[in-house]
Write a protein that holds these residues in place. Sequence first.
Motif, short mmCIF file in Angstrom:
data_model
loop_
_atom_site.label_atom_id
_atom_site.label_comp_id
_atom_site.label_asym_id
_atom_site.label_seq_id
_atom_site.Cartn_x
_atom_site.Cartn_y
_atom_site.Cartn_z
N ARG A 18 46.41 54.37 46.73
CA ARG A 18 47.78 54.35 46.22
C ARG A 18 47.99 53.33 45.13
NH1 ARG A 18 52.42 52.75 50.38
NH2 ARG A 18 51.03 50.94 50.39
N ASP A 19 47.37 52.14 45.25
CA ASP A 19 47.59 51.09 44.26
C ASP A 19 46.48 51.04 43.23
OD1 ASP A 19 45.63 50.27 45.98
OD2 ASP A 19 46.25 48.16 46.01
N ALA A 20 45.71 52.13 43.08
CA ALA A 20 44.59 52.12 42.14
C ALA A 20 45.08 52.10 40.69
CB ALA A 20 43.70 53.34 42.36
N TYR A 21 46.25 52.61 40.42
CA TYR A 21 46.75 52.72 39.05
C TYR A 21 48.10 52.02 38.92
CZ TYR A 21 43.14 56.27 38.51
OH TYR A 21 41.94 56.94 38.47
N SER A 22 48.35 51.52 37.73
CA SER A 22 49.66 50.90 37.43
C SER A 22 50.68 51.99 37.13
CB SER A 22 49.52 49.96 36.24
OG SER A 22 49.27 50.71 35.05
N GLU A 23 51.92 51.57 36.94
CA GLU A 23 52.95 52.54 36.61
C GLU A 23 52.68 53.23 35.29
OE1 GLU A 23 56.67 50.54 36.68
OE2 GLU A 23 56.64 50.15 38.84
N ALA A 24 51.97 52.52 34.37
CA ALA A 24 51.64 53.11 33.07
C ALA A 24 50.41 54.02 33.15
CB ALA A 24 51.40 52.01 32.04
N GLY A 25 49.81 54.10 34.34
CA GLY A 25 48.66 54.98 34.50
C GLY A 25 47.32 54.31 34.26
N ASP A 26 47.33 52.98 34.03
CA ASP A 26 46.08 52.27 33.80
C ASP A 26 45.45 51.87 35.13
OD1 ASP A 26 46.30 52.41 31.04
OD2 ASP A 26 47.51 50.57 30.94
N LEU A 27 44.14 51.85 35.17
CA LEU A 27 43.40 51.51 36.38
C LEU A 27 43.52 50.02 36.65
CD1 LEU A 27 41.48 52.85 38.50
CD2 LEU A 27 39.58 52.07 37.06
N ARG A 28 43.96 49.66 37.88
CA ARG A 28 44.02 48.25 38.26
C ARG A 28 42.62 47.77 38.66
NH1 ARG A 28 49.18 46.40 39.03
NH2 ARG A 28 50.81 47.96 39.36
N ILE A 29 42.32 46.51 38.32
CA ILE A 29 41.02 45.94 38.64
C ILE A 29 41.04 45.43 40.07
CG2 ILE A 29 39.36 44.14 38.02
CD1 ILE A 29 40.50 44.24 35.17
N HIS A 30 40.03 45.83 40.87
CA HIS A 30 39.92 45.42 42.26
C HIS A 30 38.64 44.61 42.47
CE1 HIS A 30 42.72 48.72 44.15
NE2 HIS A 30 43.34 47.93 43.30
N GLU A 31 38.64 43.86 43.56
CA GLU A 31 37.42 43.16 43.94
C GLU A 31 36.28 44.16 44.14
OE1 GLU A 31 35.61 40.66 47.75
OE2 GLU A 31 37.75 41.16 47.66
N GLY A 32 35.09 43.85 43.58
CA GLY A 32 33.94 44.73 43.73
C GLY A 32 33.79 45.71 42.57
N ASP A 33 34.81 45.82 41.71
CA ASP A 33 34.66 46.67 40.53
C ASP A 33 33.56 46.12 39.62
OD1 ASP A 33 36.64 48.30 41.40
OD2 ASP A 33 38.15 47.65 39.96
N VAL A 34 32.90 47.00 38.90
CA VAL A 34 31.90 46.61 37.92
C VAL A 34 32.45 46.89 36.53
CG1 VAL A 34 29.54 46.93 37.08
CG2 VAL A 34 30.01 47.09 39.52
N LEU A 35 32.55 45.85 35.71
CA LEU A 35 33.06 45.99 34.35
C LEU A 35 31.90 46.10 33.37
CD1 LEU A 35 35.84 43.22 34.34
CD2 LEU A 35 35.97 45.57 35.20
N LEU A 36 32.02 47.04 32.45
CA LEU A 36 31.06 47.15 31.35
C LEU A 36 31.68 46.43 30.16
CD1 LEU A 36 28.46 48.35 30.14
CD2 LEU A 36 29.77 50.41 29.56
N VAL A 37 31.06 45.29 29.78
CA VAL A 37 31.66 44.39 28.79
C VAL A 37 30.71 44.21 27.62
CG1 VAL A 37 32.88 42.19 28.51
CG2 VAL A 37 32.59 43.16 30.80
N THR A 38 31.27 44.13 26.41
CA THR A 38 30.45 43.91 25.22
C THR A 38 31.00 42.74 24.42
OG1 THR A 38 29.46 44.98 23.28
CG2 THR A 38 31.74 45.50 23.74
N GLY A 39 30.10 42.02 23.75
CA GLY A 39 30.49 40.88 22.94
C GLY A 39 29.26 40.04 22.63
N LEU A 40 29.49 38.84 22.11
CA LEU A 40 28.38 37.92 21.85
C LEU A 40 28.01 37.19 23.13
CD1 LEU A 40 29.32 36.40 18.38
CD2 LEU A 40 28.27 38.59 18.94
N GLU A 41 26.77 36.72 23.21
CA GLU A 41 26.24 36.14 24.44
C GLU A 41 27.09 34.97 24.95
OE1 GLU A 41 24.05 36.27 27.57
OE2 GLU A 41 23.30 37.49 25.90
N GLU A 42 27.46 34.06 24.06
CA GLU A 42 28.23 32.88 24.48
C GLU A 42 29.61 33.27 24.98
OE1 GLU A 42 29.68 28.55 22.67
OE2 GLU A 42 28.40 29.89 21.48
N ASP A 43 30.24 34.22 24.30
CA ASP A 43 31.57 34.66 24.72
C ASP A 43 31.52 35.35 26.07
OD1 ASP A 43 32.62 33.68 22.34
OD2 ASP A 43 32.32 35.59 21.29
#
Length: 611
Positions: free
Chosen positions: A357-382
Amino acid sequence: MLENPSYHAIAAMAVTVAMFIAFARGRASVEIISLITIAVIAVGLYFFPLEGAKPTDGLTLAFSGFGHQALITICALMIMGRGLVVTGALEPFARVLERVFRASARLGLLFAILIAFSLSMFVNDTPVMVLLIPILVALASKGVIASSKTLMPVNAAVLIGGMATTIGTSTNILVVSIAADLGLREIRVFQFTPIVLIAGIIALPYLWLVMPRLVRDNSVVGDEVRRLFHTYLRVGANSVLAGAELAAVQGKLPKGITFHDIPQGALQPQQRLHISGSHEALEEATRVLKGELAPSWVMDRIRRLSATQGEDIVAVEMTVTADSRLVSRTLASSGIADLYSVAVLGIHRPDRLLGERDAYSEAGDLRIHEGDVLLVTGLEEDLANFARNDGLLRLEGARELPRRSKAALAGAIMVGAIATASIGLPWFGPDGFSPLKLPIAISALAGAIAMFMTGCVKFDRVGRALSAKVIVLIAASIAIGRVIDASGAAQWLGQVLSLGLVYLPPALILSAIMLFVAFVTNFASNASAATIGTPIGFSIASQLGLPPEPLVLAVLFGCNLCYATPIAYQTNMLIMSEGGYEFGDYVRAGLPLVGLMALSLSVLLAIWYGL
């Protein structure tokens, strides 16, 4: 009369056999066995020098492999291969092969084998394999087919194709040159090509259907392969989706991508589409559809930082821990891009939890939960700051994103290095215009330097291109080859062989010579086998009243039957780390091929020359 072998020759043969047994048993690592072999040779020759040599000469012989041109060549080729991978230069070729492999893995392997065989007839074996290795490894990384199932059959096809012409390998040229010095008439470039083609056709079913079953499967099956990331694909102004209906471009969509909302009507620029797929599938979607997985301003900032700081853009996976400030937030409300200059490309969560029920916000975006895996890109230090400050656990398997702006440059460097070694540079000398061919060691080293100077490969990342196991194995194999030659062991074995051939029919004589040379090749070197085997073949021909040409060709073919050990040829060592092979894999899959090729080639030679 046959003389007894010297003590040095006996010791050299004993060390070679001991090394082979240690490799085959597999109880110690290749690196340890190789270093012990070098140490035994060094200590033995220091306290018991070869006749007429000083103790320090033994040290020079034992350690000569570390400065040998073969090692320099292989390291330089690994660096150039790394340049092709990190710039994405081979992606177009990989996509063609991927389509064939996905249609049928067996047909794809057959296609790769035929390409390898054809190219190696005219281009030196090593550059051909260097071109193919990154493509086949890229297919393995996408889960198409395990690299261990493709690299060894394709490498064997390259070696078979290389023996089909006098210019296929440097060893062929060496055998032909020695034979000419001994008085044999000139052997033309394609003089024995039909023999090898027929033998290759006989060996093809083994390469295609049997050899892949004899090697271990090094494919990785785990959560990281099955992990699917949910994200939003932003339709760009230049996207193939802009102004089109999704159903109309269905055929252009990458495989492995799922659309979770099917909009009606034509798609508009900056429209967001909820999709999911693996990391590789998402990258392919952005390339094919010309869209972005994160806001364009974030991606532009990351690219500018990469250009100004000279650092690579990296994509990593991070797990959200219980104490992370991101828990229950959405990507839009987290401020990640503003705080850290990184972009979250997708979120992985098991499908059974996506319906909560609480997986998505009112705007329809996915809420981040404990245990989620994020695919992130950027420079190594950042990325490190993001993980440290926001309570994230970085997972293994970070990968650099291809520097596609340098893809054409990396491809040109590789083509130039191969062309100068195989075709040659335009050169006008005393005898007129003729191509000047550079040794592969020089052209490969020049190519590696060019990769560093142009930024295709970063010097501080060169360790990722090189394999320590391959380096020490090459050094040990060169030391073994030199001590077998210098001690007289190879010469003594050749004399033993010649005494036993008097009573054999011609076909078996050819087969025996071929197998003897193949033995020397697989445990010493092609050059040693050619140097020792060619005079022996010529001598046996005169003693038995046979034409010398078929016996010289038996030596040439034997020098190329180098499938049974990783130390037999430099391409065997090139594929060792990428295919995850052990010494036993070469023995198990290579020995039957040596026997098959020796049998077919010796029979064909006897028929061809009417013996």
